[in-house]
Design an enzyme around this catalytic site. Sequence first.
Site, PDB file in Angstrom:
ATOM      1  N   HIS A  68     -12.452  12.089  36.707  1.00 26.31           N
ATOM      2  CA  HIS A  68     -11.441  11.209  36.128  1.00 26.31           C
ATOM      3  C   HIS A  68     -11.783   9.782  36.481  1.00 26.31           C
ATOM      4  O   HIS A  68     -12.327   9.540  37.548  1.00 26.31           O
ATOM      5  CB  HIS A  68     -10.043  11.608  36.601  1.00 26.31           C
ATOM      6  CG  HIS A  68      -9.821  11.348  38.071  1.00 26.31           C
ATOM      7  ND1 HIS A  68      -8.602  11.353  38.655  1.00 26.31           N
ATOM      8  CD2 HIS A  68     -10.671  11.071  39.083  1.00 26.31           C
ATOM      9  CE1 HIS A  68      -8.713  11.096  39.947  1.00 26.31           C
ATOM     10  NE2 HIS A  68      -9.958  10.936  40.224  1.00 26.31           N
TER      11      HIS A  68
ATOM     12  N   LYS B 188      -0.101   1.400  41.291  1.00 24.44           N
ATOM     13  CA  LYS B 188       0.877   1.744  40.244  1.00 24.44           C
ATOM     14  C   LYS B 188       2.298   1.666  40.799  1.00 24.44           C
ATOM     15  O   LYS B 188       3.241   1.298  40.107  1.00 24.44           O
ATOM     16  CB  LYS B 188       0.580   3.154  39.732  1.00 24.44           C
ATOM     17  CG  LYS B 188       1.538   3.650  38.662  1.00 24.44           C
ATOM     18  CD  LYS B 188       1.026   4.942  38.068  1.00 24.44           C
ATOM     19  CE  LYS B 188       2.091   5.587  37.225  1.00 24.44           C
ATOM     20  NZ  LYS B 188       3.031   6.402  37.966  1.00 24.44           N
TER      21      LYS B 188
END
Length: 876
Positions: free
Chosen positions: A138, A543
């Site tokens: 990823h 985030k």
Amino acid sequence: MNEKYAALKSNVSMLGHLLGNTIRDAHGEELLAKVETIRKLSKTARAGSDEDRNALIEEIKSLPDDQLTPVARAFSQFLNLTNMAEQYHTISRHCEAHVCEPDAISTLFSKLSQSNVSKLDTAQAVRELNIELVLTAHPTEIARRTMINKLVKINECLSKLELGDISFSERDKTERRLEQLIAQAWHSDVIRQERPTPLDEAKWGFAVVENSLWQGIPEFLREFDQRLEGHLGEGLPIDARPVHMSSWMGGDRDGNPFVTHKITREVMLLSRWKAADLYLKDINELISELSMVKCTDEVRELAGDQHEPYRAILKQLRTLLGDTLESLDAQMKGELVPNKAILTDADQLWNPLYACYQSLHACGMGIIADGSLLDTLRRVKAFGAHLVRLDIRQESTRHSDVLSELTRYLGIGDYDQWSEQDKISFLVNELSSKRPLLPRKWEPSPEVQEVIDTCRVVAEQSKEALGSYVISMARTASDVLAVHLLLQEAGCPFRMDVCPLFETLDDLNRSKEVMEQLFSIDWYRGFIQNHQMVMIGYSDSAKDAGVMSAGWAQYSAMEALVEVCEKESIELTLFHGRGGTIGRGGAPAHAALLSQPPKSLKGGLRVTEQGEMIRFKLGLPEVAVNSFNLYASAILEANLLPPPEPKQEWRDLMEVLSEVSCEAYRNVVRGEKDFVPYFRAATPELELGKLPLGSRPAKRNPNGGVESLRAIPWIFSWSQNRLVLPAWLGAGEAIQYSIDKGHQELLEEMCREWPFFSTRLGMLEMVYTKCNPQMSEYYDQRLTDKSLWPLGERLRNQLQTDIKAVLNVENNDHLMERDPWGSESIRLRNIYVDPLNMLQAELLFRTRQQEETSPELEEALMVTIAGIAAGMRNTG
């Protein structure tokens, strides 16, 4: 591009011309003319012509559906070729010094000499040098393996064309080959039709090893050895292992239901198969080379009475490797496994090969020993019998779910409901017990059984095949002890590194406390044998709190962990979960490492290399050599010339910056009522979920909102519409706040004297340069409800204010003033990325009008997503 980059400019122009020929042959003159019109309008629009910008928008809006994909592919393909030309430029003979950093190691040695660092200390630091790169799937490489192989061959052609004495016919042949490769790429499907399986991702990782690292690592070690010989008077020991590789592909099951224990077992077999296959090629080459007769008694004993002793030994190894491939093949197919000796341990290769090496040296043939044979010996140390070591990663609650179900079955309560102290007491008690904990007749739920089966697969392997067991979302000491207990119950015969991953702001801030609690447990101290690995999460903390606040939390956590491990005499390895983008911790490797806290690299470097960054940093052998040089020089410099301890007033101001930036970030992301609808409308977030990229779903919880989105699609979405919001929101606002409070001089001092702070600002500058507020506004106007426009406007105004604040502190007139190459590189791409953005906005507009998206539009949309990712250079 200016004349400074003439060689690059020439290659880009040639590749563009050849791509144009391919487009003309495939789609006719009319489409090529359309592409060329769009390119020219994009160039003049970039130079400031509003009239041409409007003409460009109209040109794209007027494209019929059947032209959308070829036009998108033209710009996407050109960006891939530009990336290739740029990557090649960094290793070409025409590369400018400020671009290439051609010899980072020699530069470092000069610096060490000037700073009076003793050769003894340098030699010690070299002996302790440990670089472990962990390949991860990823955010998943956007480019398919098919495309990557073509791009590698294009690189080979560029290399041939650079030779000054190339004949006319050879040049003609090479250019023809280039055109064939570009045509092959054009006529291949640029986007995967189906999501890759975890097995496909693992094969992609093995392909990187085969195509690049198999050659790149011994090449780097050869160069490094020569530099050491020149500086220290002694080279690298033959058995040194400063670089090795691990992988998450096939081992990372966090939020990925497709990575099962069966997949992990299969990937590990495949990894061994690929290692044996690559060694077999090496051995066959050595058989053809080592025809010598003279040898030592030791080699004579190994070879028997054969006339060519080295070949005799190598042929024994060839048989061993052939039998290994046959056996592993049978295991993977579920067939009867032949009863033959196979390769299970690297020493089976090392011992006979090293005996040959010593014999050649002893018999006056050192020059032969130090050729291909030495490279193979270096590979045996770097790759072992398993090619890459596999990490296992699982989310913390999956382990507590096992214990919860088990304790309920045993009738002793619900583990999940116990206090942390009760959990620790139970776990330590069971870890110290000699009786098994899992009842024979217990039938756990499928989810719990899967966790237990994974631990059993770990227990079947050799220690050398595995890296560490990473616990994502680790929050407490019991999270770590739980994994140790499950591995013990599975019968794991060796001590595996169990590595907590602290990834939210709160978890980073509590990491020291958690580790202190673990170190206070006698059983734990005895078991870990004074070695601890801790992983620092970059993506989720950014985030959660924004880049400025997350960056300071990561720095503070590292500092605190170094301090507690030093106090307890524990050797600490920090494992960095960085991504390709600033929102996930990405920064140029050298700068990022030198900006870490003092002593944080004493235990070496372990860092994830993500999807597309693997290709940019490790995709070609020569590029991989450069990357290893940068890593090695940065680690040695950080350990031998540590950065300054931050002054107290710097720390105090960083606390303020962290607090203000976190609040500013969360006020928008969590506090702004229109934020989620705006995010969903102004970016391709919903459409991205349908793209067959990685094997892993985009959300941890398929029903959740933004908070359940993985950090990667979160950043990927914002980089597509060019607002790149997560990579800057809150940071500039905090800097301006501090300027307003009278701290400008202190900020300037931090920028000059503190690598941590100057690297942060440098990363922000790069992001600001990649942002395109005008494009973000176009997405808003084309895709969002008018009621959402004020929010987009506010964010863009904030971006402009933030840029001024950062330039003010740095005393710069424009962005990336100190990195002209980086700035030029982004500028070159913008001309090709802008039309893709406009195409994407148009496609999103059209697909959102349709109840059922036509395959034509869906394909074109996927091409724009891949193209913009190639243009932005770091997807997530």
